[in-house]
Motif scaffolding. Structure first.
Motif, mmCIF file in Angstrom:
data_model
loop_
_atom_site.group_PDB
_atom_site.id
_atom_site.type_symbol
_atom_site.label_atom_id
_atom_site.label_comp_id
_atom_site.label_asym_id
_atom_site.label_seq_id
_atom_site.Cartn_x
_atom_site.Cartn_y
_atom_site.Cartn_z
ATOM 1 N N CYS A 96 2.135 -1.062 -0.185
ATOM 2 C CA CYS A 96 2.756 -0.878 -1.152
ATOM 3 C C CYS A 96 4.089 -0.562 -1.388
ATOM 4 O O CYS A 96 4.511 0.604 -0.678
ATOM 5 C CB CYS A 96 1.608 -0.168 -2.252
ATOM 6 S SG CYS A 96 0.264 -0.528 -2.611
ATOM 7 N N SER A 135 6.934 1.819 -2.396
ATOM 8 C CA SER A 135 6.757 3.305 -3.081
ATOM 9 C C SER A 135 8.225 3.366 -3.404
ATOM 10 O O SER A 135 8.596 4.465 -3.971
ATOM 11 C CB SER A 135 6.287 4.169 -1.907
ATOM 12 O OG SER A 135 7.090 4.056 -0.627
ATOM 13 N N ASP A 136 9.293 3.067 -2.700
ATOM 14 C CA ASP A 136 10.489 3.166 -2.924
ATOM 15 C C ASP A 136 11.376 1.892 -3.311
ATOM 16 O O ASP A 136 11.879 1.106 -2.520
ATOM 17 C CB ASP A 136 11.386 4.021 -1.766
ATOM 18 C CG ASP A 136 12.793 4.307 -2.003
ATOM 19 O OD1 ASP A 136 13.403 4.047 -2.818
ATOM 20 O OD2 ASP A 136 13.417 4.810 -0.794
ATOM 21 N N GLN A 163 11.483 -2.290 2.053
ATOM 22 C CA GLN A 163 10.242 -2.184 1.294
ATOM 23 C C GLN A 163 10.070 -3.286 0.303
ATOM 24 O O GLN A 163 9.199 -4.202 0.081
ATOM 25 C CB GLN A 163 10.096 -0.860 0.912
ATOM 26 C CG GLN A 163 9.447 0.288 1.764
ATOM 27 C CD GLN A 163 9.132 1.608 0.825
ATOM 28 O OE1 GLN A 163 8.659 1.488 -0.121
ATOM 29 N NE2 GLN A 163 9.356 2.842 1.624
#
Length: 470
Positions: free
Chosen positions: A170, A172-173, A179
């Motif tokens: 997932c 997260s940032d 990401q």
């Protein structure tokens, strides 16, 4: 003979050049048309309203994603694909999609399709086999129906498998480009997220076939959902030159500011420089919010492009609101006061730059605030003004903290007053307006004429005036 050959050659070259110039002009002209976002409308409803949509003056309609999604009729389910090879969901199927395209085309209105290429559905315990055994069995057991809904491919085989997805993780940032473009969009509280597609050769080939099939049906534009979550390389591999030809393609890259914001630098800026697609003008939306808020200044809207606070007009889809804003908790801060939203629409439909979009909701969010907005009297009046002055230049007449006024060639005048009291603006008329000809306010129908070197016009408090030359 030589002179005749040269003359024929240069005549042919001239025709080619003129044709090219006109084709480029027509593309830019088309992109200035008003787009209706028929958000989550049933395809049959759009078809049945084709006459009304055309009569109001819309030239394009953005409709729900044409793909297979689940039986859940919530709006977000349309953004969780099960299969690209068929169209079937709560808002219609391939047959109703084609009927809608044909009905709108007959009225001179084109269809834009919302497309989802970044991820697939979070369902069946987060399976990455699509569309799943149950759907494949249904394809076989009801082959007559499903063959009518098929866009491409062999429905006796699966569409995607675990090898077509990135590893499960997932985001997260959201400041991490890696990401954002390789991990999953997740909802928290243990949600495993939307399976994120790996743009391998097979996935890209399926996506190209999907887009080509929609184009072959008559689709004339694509809105790319979650564009910031895809690499430019993936985007350019899928949107080939043949697919892009004659199409209006624009991406959803949500940003909180202009060129100085980190999300612009990380996502929207690279998207614009790395593709030739257009994009939602979130920088301009942020600028309008800052200008219209208490303590803000309307001078921010005089030339926002020059200061990196709006996208270049040829790349921008402009709007006061999109469907993501009221329906997602993280973006609701972008909702404007209803009066400010009216003024923002006057700005985007009155200005020269960008392709303006009108959001008309079917979900009923916020007590039906945006339901049937496409036909509200003020929106209809602004679309009428936009179409009358389309293609004209723009020059500022006056601006201060409360008021922005500008003219659109000789054809129109826009005045926006965000403050409470009436304001008067002087039009200095030397060779910039038509004399002894009515200028009619698109909202009230009131008129004025130019018959001297100076004319003062009134802009009521918390209102806009948009005068066009009769």
């Amino acid at each position: 003979m030589k002179s005749r050959t040269n003359a024929s050659f240069f005549k042919a070259i001239s025709i080619i050049i003129v044709t090219f110039i006109w084709s480029i002009a027509s593309i830019q002209h088309a992109r200035a048309d008003v787009i209706l976002h028929a958000f989550n409308w049933n395809y049959n409803e759009v078809k049945n309203k084709a006459n009304e949509i055309a009569d109001i003056g819309y030239k394009a309609v953005l409709v729900a994603p044409p793909l297979k999604s689940g039986s859940n009729c919530a709006w977000w389910a349309r953004y969780q694909p099960q299969d690209y090879r068929v169209i079937d969901h709560c808002q219609g199927n391939k047959e109703s999609f084609q009927a809608m395209i044909d009905a709108l085309n007959s009225k001179g209105v084109v269809v834009y399709a919302d497309i989802v290429l970044n991820h697939m559905a979070n369902e069946r315990n987060n399976s990455t086999y699509f569309p799943g055994d149950s759907a494949l069995n249904d394809y076989q057991n009801n082959a007559n129906y499903w063959n009518k809904q098929k866009l491409f491919g062999d429905l006796s085989n699966g569409f995607l498998s675990p090898w077509d997805f990135h590893s499960e993780a997932c985001i997260s940032d959201y400041n991490s480009i890696w990401q954002v473009q390789n991990w999953r969009i997740c909802g928290g509280n243990g949600d495993r997220g939307l399976p994120d597609l790996d743009p391998n050769g097979y996935v890209r080939s399926q996506q190209r076939q999907y887009l080509q099939a929609l184009k072959d049906m008559g689709v004339k534009g694509f809105r790319v959902d979650a564009a910031k979550h895809m690499t430019n390389w993936h985007m350019n591999q899928v949107f080939t030159s043949s697919i892009k030809r004659g199409m209006h393609i624009f991406g959803e890259v949500i940003t909180g500011g202009g060129t100085n914001s980190s999300d612009y630098r990380n996502y929207l800026g690279p998207y614009l420089s790395g593709t030739d697609h257009d994009a939602y003008d979130f920088p301009l939306l942020n600028t309008m919010r800052n200008a219209l808020r208490p303590g803000g200044s309307m001078t921010l809207l005089e030339n926002p492009i020059a200061f990196g606070n709006a996208l270049p007009g040829s790349r921008a889809v402009t709007m006061p609101i999109t469907h993501d804003i009221p329906t997602n908790g993280g973006f609701r801060y972008l909702i404007l006061d209803p009066s400010d939203e009216h003024l923002a629409y006057a700005y985007v439909l009155g200005r020269r730059d960008g392709a303006p979009m009108v959001f008309s909701d079917s979900t009923g969010v916020d007590n039906n605030r945006w339901v049937n907005d496409y036909r509200q009297s003020d929106i209809k009046a602004m679309v009428r003004f936009h179409n009358k002055v389309r293609g004209q230049g723009q020059e500022t007449i006056y601006s201060d903290d409360c008021v922005l006024a500008f003219r659109r060639g000789k054809e129109g005048v826009v005045g926006i007053n965000k403050c409470g009291g009436d304001r008067w603006v002087e039009l200095r008329t030397n060779e910039k307006y038509y004399w002894y000809r009515n200028y009619r306010d698109t909202f009230s129908g009131e008129t004025f004429q130019i018959n001297s070197s100076s004319k003062w016009v009134r802009i009521p408090g918390r209102s806009a005036r948009m005068w066009y030359a009769d």
